[in-house]
Design a protein around this motif. Structure first.
Motif: not given
Length: 358
Positions: A43, A46, A284, A287
């Motif tokens: 994270w 990201q 994300q 997915s």
């Protein structure tokens, strides 16, 4: 609702409207500084990408949202900055000097690209920037001695002498500093006479000229600043990916950047950050949804493009002010509840330019 009674001009140009904003922005900055010690590495990566794209988005927002110039080739400026950074750091240049040179080179290329903006606008300007994007992509693929061609090029870790900025935490803090300084630069620019000239050009070029604003100077300046910030984002992107190739800066990337500012909210610096979060977070979510959807839909080719297109159409038709505009409406509704007016957020009737002159 909070009403601010201003008694001085300094209050009108202050970055924060009131102490409440200072508190929340300060709290947000403290949370961002604490993220390397709180978030997992995935994270944190990201969030680093969000900062990189927000840096580019702030520059594109200045160009499209505040100056009214249309660009579909902004990924080319990212490519110029990324390859300049990769080439100069490979030669052993210190990281700050290499990044400053990459930013300056991207800004100079932006001035060259901005020259067509002096004669064309709207769709024709978009076609001109699109053509520039194709040219840069072809140059990056053919200039193998510098770029490595289609095989790509590796990027070394940023370093100052013997000290290397290694590790995801250190690079995250570097990106946080860059996006913070870029945002402060644009916010202070918008408070200056130059920023007010940009907004005047966006609203009406004829009115801006009548007030003594030289369009050629300010349009070139807007392109230069926007391209320089895109080059800064490209340099950070190159170090984060550690490998770059021409297809990473194709027309698809330019469309993603334009989608980012439109969905985030044109004409708002907040929209650049919201759009960057959307651009990084949406793949994300797609997915994750593939495991829930039926195989015929979840495994279909082009699912991400279909979702992006549907979201863009929905925002253009239903919420032209983007995610930040929707948040402003929600905030106003909460502040006025239960005394809000039913038709408060109804879109106003639009007029053609000829109708405004009647």
């Amino acid at each position: 609702m909070r009403f601010v009674f201003k008694t001085a001009y300094d209050q009108d140009i202050d970055l924060a409207r009131h102490n409440g904003q200072r508190f929340w922005y300060g709290l947000l900055l403290l949370a961002a500084l604490a993220a390397p010690w709180v978030l997992p590495e995935y994270w944190l990566a990201q969030l680093t990408f969000i900062y990189i794209y927000a840096t580019v988005g702030v520059g594109l927002m200045l160009l499209a949202g505040f100056t009214g110039q249309f660009s579909i080739g902004h990924a080319a400026f990212m490519g110029v900055g990324a390859y300049a950074e990769a080439y100069l750091t490979a030669l052993g240049w210190p990281f700050p000097l290499a990044m400053a040179t990459a930013v300056a080179l991207s800004g100079a290329v932006g001035v060259v690209v901005g020259l067509p903006a002096l004669r064309v606008k709207g769709l024709y300007l978009g076609i001109a920037t699109l053509s520039f994007g194709f040219i840069v992509e072809e140059v990056l693929a053919r200039w193998e001695s510098v770029t490595g061609g289609n095989a790509g090029r590796s990027v070394v870790a940023p370093a100052i002498g013997e000290w290397k900025i290694s590790g995801s935490e250190n690079f995250y803090l570097l990106c946080l500093v860059c996006v913070t300084l870029s945002t402060l630069l644009v916010l202070n620019l918008l408070r200056s006479p130059t920023g007010r000239a940009f907004v005047a050009m966006r609203d009406s070029e004829i009115s801006a000229q009548s007030m003594g604003i030289t369009l050629s100077i300010y349009k070139s300046m807007s392109f230069a600043i926007s391209a320089a910030l895109a080059g800064l984002g490209g340099a950070l992107y190159a170090h984060k990916m550690q490998f770059i190739s021409p297809e990473q800066f194709s027309i698809i990337q330019s469309i993603d950047l334009l989608l980012m500012v439109v969905v985030g909210g044109l004409g708002s610096v907040h929209g650049a950050f919201l759009g960057a979060a959307f651009l990084i977070g949406m793949p994300q979510l797609i997915s994750a949804a593939k495991d829930i959807l039926p195989p015929a839909i979840g495994q279909a080719a082009g699912l991400q493009g279909v979702v992006y297109g549907a979201i863009l159409i929905a925002f253009v038709m239903l919420e032209p002010m983007g995610m930040y505009g929707r948040w402003l409406k929600i905030r106003t509704w909460l502040q006025l509840y239960p005394f809000y007016r039913r038709g408060m957020f109804k879109r106003q009737k639009t007029f053609q330019k000829s109708d405004r002159l009647k």
